[in-house]
Scaffold this motif. Structure first.
Motif, PDB file in Angstrom:
ATOM      1  N   ARG A  45       0.832  -1.119  -0.086  1.00 31.55           N
ATOM      2  CA  ARG A  45       0.148  -0.127  -0.102  1.00 31.55           C
ATOM      3  C   ARG A  45       0.830   1.216   0.118  1.00 31.55           C
ATOM      4  O   ARG A  45       0.605   2.186  -0.845  1.00 31.55           O
ATOM      5  N   ARG A  48       2.555   1.674  -3.629  1.00 30.80           N
ATOM      6  CA  ARG A  48       1.411   2.086  -4.628  1.00 30.80           C
ATOM      7  C   ARG A  48       1.075   3.340  -4.386  1.00 30.80           C
ATOM      8  O   ARG A  48       0.918   4.102  -5.166  1.00 30.80           O
ATOM      9  N   SER A  49       1.087   3.955  -3.224  1.00 28.57           N
ATOM     10  CA  SER A  49       0.851   5.305  -2.836  1.00 28.57           C
ATOM     11  C   SER A  49       1.954   6.281  -2.934  1.00 28.57           C
ATOM     12  O   SER A  49       1.958   7.600  -2.399  1.00 28.57           O
ATOM     13  N   VAL A  53       5.018   6.978  -7.749  1.00 28.18           N
ATOM     14  CA  VAL A  53       4.245   6.057  -8.251  1.00 28.18           C
ATOM     15  C   VAL A  53       2.810   6.382  -8.627  1.00 28.18           C
ATOM     16  O   VAL A  53       2.308   6.369  -9.652  1.00 28.18           O
TER      17      VAL A  53
END
Length: 86
Positions: A45, A48-49, A53
């Motif tokens: 997580r 991805r955050s 990205v």
């Protein structure tokens, strides 16, 4: 192939180890070692955050192969400045 071994603190007191590598410009691998599925999910997580990205930054950015700490720090500052403006 060059790799980066890392250790990060997920949450207070919870550390994970891993290795990152980029064998080709459009392929990167991150391997986490000795983690639970829940810990890996927290890391995924975060990854991805991350700002780069989230803003679609996909081009590899290598550190300079030569130079001392000052040159490396200057290169890192330039990279951070370019990512922050995305």
């Amino acid at each position: 192939m060059p790799v980066l071994d890392f250790e990060i603190e997920l949450v207070s007191g919870v550390w994970i180890d891993g290795t990152a590598s980029m064998p080709k410009p459009d392929h990167a691998y991150i391997t986490l070692t000795d983690v639970t599925a829940d810990e890996a999910a927290v890391f995924a997580r975060w990854l991805r955050s991350s700002l780069a990205v989230a803003n679609g930054e996909q081009d590899p950015w290598p550190l300079p192969a030569e130079g001392g700490e000052e040159e490396l720090a200057a290169g890192l500052r330039r990279h951070l400045a370019s990512v922050e403006t995305l």
